[in-house]
Design a protein around this motif. Structure first.
Motif, mmCIF file in Angstrom:
data_model
loop_
_atom_site.group_PDB
_atom_site.id
_atom_site.type_symbol
_atom_site.label_atom_id
_atom_site.label_comp_id
_atom_site.label_asym_id
_atom_site.label_seq_id
_atom_site.Cartn_x
_atom_site.Cartn_y
_atom_site.Cartn_z
ATOM 1 N N ILE A 13 30.461 39.307 66.149
ATOM 2 C CA ILE A 13 31.877 39.559 66.445
ATOM 3 C C ILE A 13 32.446 38.495 67.382
ATOM 4 N N ASP A 14 31.708 38.187 68.440
ATOM 5 C CA ASP A 14 32.206 37.257 69.451
ATOM 6 C C ASP A 14 32.422 35.843 68.917
ATOM 7 N N LYS A 15 31.786 35.488 67.805
ATOM 8 C CA LYS A 15 31.905 34.137 67.266
ATOM 9 C C LYS A 15 32.993 34.010 66.201
ATOM 10 N N GLN A 16 33.693 35.095 65.885
ATOM 11 C CA GLN A 16 34.688 35.049 64.814
ATOM 12 C C GLN A 16 36.087 34.796 65.371
ATOM 13 N N GLY A 17 36.847 34.011 64.659
ATOM 14 C CA GLY A 17 38.224 33.712 65.040
ATOM 15 C C GLY A 17 39.238 34.628 64.386
ATOM 16 N N VAL A 18 38.761 35.453 63.457
ATOM 17 C CA VAL A 18 39.627 36.375 62.736
ATOM 18 C C VAL A 18 38.919 37.723 62.641
ATOM 19 N N SER A 19 39.689 38.777 62.755
ATOM 20 C CA SER A 19 39.174 40.115 62.502
ATOM 21 C C SER A 19 40.089 40.765 61.480
#
Length: 140
Positions: A13-19
């Motif tokens: 989660i912490d490495k994603q730029g989009v959710s």
């Protein structure tokens, strides 16, 4: 099999730029939307997002709090879907907690802008996919 779900999924989660967040429309269909990453998270149970109070999504969550959020690591083709409930928070403590410099670009009246609110997602379960395998897990 996930040995440490909170650590493995938290790192993803912490490495994603989009959710991606999903709500349920008035006619019962799922609605998905890409969002910026959560501003804050507590483990893999609580997530906080910013959004416009006047948005369609806020109206849907107020009508039906059932929700899911999804994070995808495209590089390693793995992802996690968390299922739970979304709350719309408009109290000053919640709004100040995740306010960031530059947010006036979206909310010109600042942290007290009536069109600024916080979405708090609380997960109850999840499904993790990696290495051509899926696994469902509960969140305590």
């Amino acid at each position: 099999m996930l040995r440490d779900a909170e650590k493995t999924i938290g790192n993803l989660i912490d490495k994603q730029g989009v959710s991606f967040i999903a709500s349920v429309s008035e006619d019962g269909f799922p609605n998905m939307k890409a969002m910026l990453p959560p501003r804050k998270r507590t483990g893999i149970r609580e997530f906080y997002f910013t959004t416009n109070t006047s948005s369609m999504r806020v109206a849907q969550y107020r009508n039906n709090p059932n929700a899911s959020i999804y994070f995808c690591d495209r590089r390693f083709f793995r992802g996690v879907m968390l299922v739970g409930h979304m709350e719309v928070l408009e109290d000053s403590d919640s709004k100040e907690m995740i306010w960031q410099e530059g947010d006036t670009m979206y909310y010109p009246e600042g942290v007290t802008d009536p069109d600024y609110c916080v979405l708090k997602f609380t997960a109850v379960s999840g499904r993790y996919y990696a290495n051509f395998h899926s696994e469902t897990f509960e969140i305590n």
